[in-house]
Design a protein around this motif. Structure first.
Motif, PDB file in Angstrom:
ATOM      1  N   ILE A 102      -2.970   8.545  -1.581  1.00 11.15           N
ATOM      2  CA  ILE A 102      -4.206   9.242  -1.911  1.00 11.15           C
ATOM      3  C   ILE A 102      -3.955  10.273  -3.018  1.00 11.15           C
ATOM      4  O   ILE A 102      -4.724  10.373  -3.974  1.00 11.15           O
ATOM      5  CB  ILE A 102      -4.818   9.901  -0.661  1.00 11.15           C
ATOM      6  CG1 ILE A 102      -5.305   8.807   0.304  1.00 11.15           C
ATOM      7  CG2 ILE A 102      -5.956  10.846  -1.031  1.00 11.15           C
ATOM      8  CD1 ILE A 102      -5.697   9.320   1.675  1.00 11.15           C
ATOM      9  N   ALA A 103      -2.862  11.018  -2.898  1.00 13.91           N
ATOM     10  CA  ALA A 103      -2.524  12.017  -3.918  1.00 13.91           C
ATOM     11  C   ALA A 103      -2.281  11.350  -5.271  1.00 13.91           C
ATOM     12  O   ALA A 103      -2.708  11.872  -6.311  1.00 13.91           O
ATOM     13  CB  ALA A 103      -1.302  12.815  -3.490  1.00 13.91           C
ATOM     14  N   GLU A 142      -4.209  10.180 -10.729  1.00 15.18           N
ATOM     15  CA  GLU A 142      -4.580   9.173 -11.745  1.00 15.18           C
ATOM     16  C   GLU A 142      -6.012   9.367 -12.190  1.00 15.18           C
ATOM     17  O   GLU A 142      -6.321   9.303 -13.397  1.00 15.18           O
ATOM     18  CB  GLU A 142      -4.390   7.768 -11.173  1.00 15.18           C
ATOM     19  CG  GLU A 142      -4.672   6.650 -12.148  1.00 15.18           C
ATOM     20  CD  GLU A 142      -3.656   6.557 -13.269  1.00 15.18           C
ATOM     21  OE1 GLU A 142      -4.012   6.070 -14.357  1.00 15.18           O
ATOM     22  OE2 GLU A 142      -2.509   6.949 -13.055  1.00 15.18           O
ATOM     23  N   LEU A 143      -6.900   9.623 -11.256  1.00 15.18           N
ATOM     24  CA  LEU A 143      -8.296   9.854 -11.617  1.00 15.18           C
ATOM     25  C   LEU A 143      -8.452  11.119 -12.451  1.00 15.18           C
ATOM     26  O   LEU A 143      -9.277  11.165 -13.359  1.00 15.18           O
ATOM     27  CB  LEU A 143      -9.160   9.944 -10.364  1.00 15.18           C
ATOM     28  CG  LEU A 143      -9.385   8.636  -9.612  1.00 15.18           C
ATOM     29  CD1 LEU A 143     -10.120   8.892  -8.300  1.00 15.18           C
ATOM     30  CD2 LEU A 143     -10.136   7.643 -10.460  1.00 15.18           C
TER      31      LEU A 143
END
Length: 42
Positions: free
Chosen positions: A31-32, A37-38
């Motif tokens: 998730i991190a 990346e986003l």
């Protein structure tokens, strides 16, 4: 629950079976990495 299967395929949760039950746990590292990346994309 189709949405949980999608999260599992994306690698965001891990599933373990206990009899007829399925327990899900978030994959915090994945998730991190996705959030990072986003953050770079926008």
């Amino acid at each position: 629950m189709a949405y949980m299967a999608e999260l599992q395929r994306a690698g965001l949760v891990r599933a373990t079976r206990a009899g007829k039950w399925t327990h899900y746990k978030r994959d915090e590292q994945r998730i991190a990495a996705l959030v990072a990346e986003l953050g770079q994309t926008f």
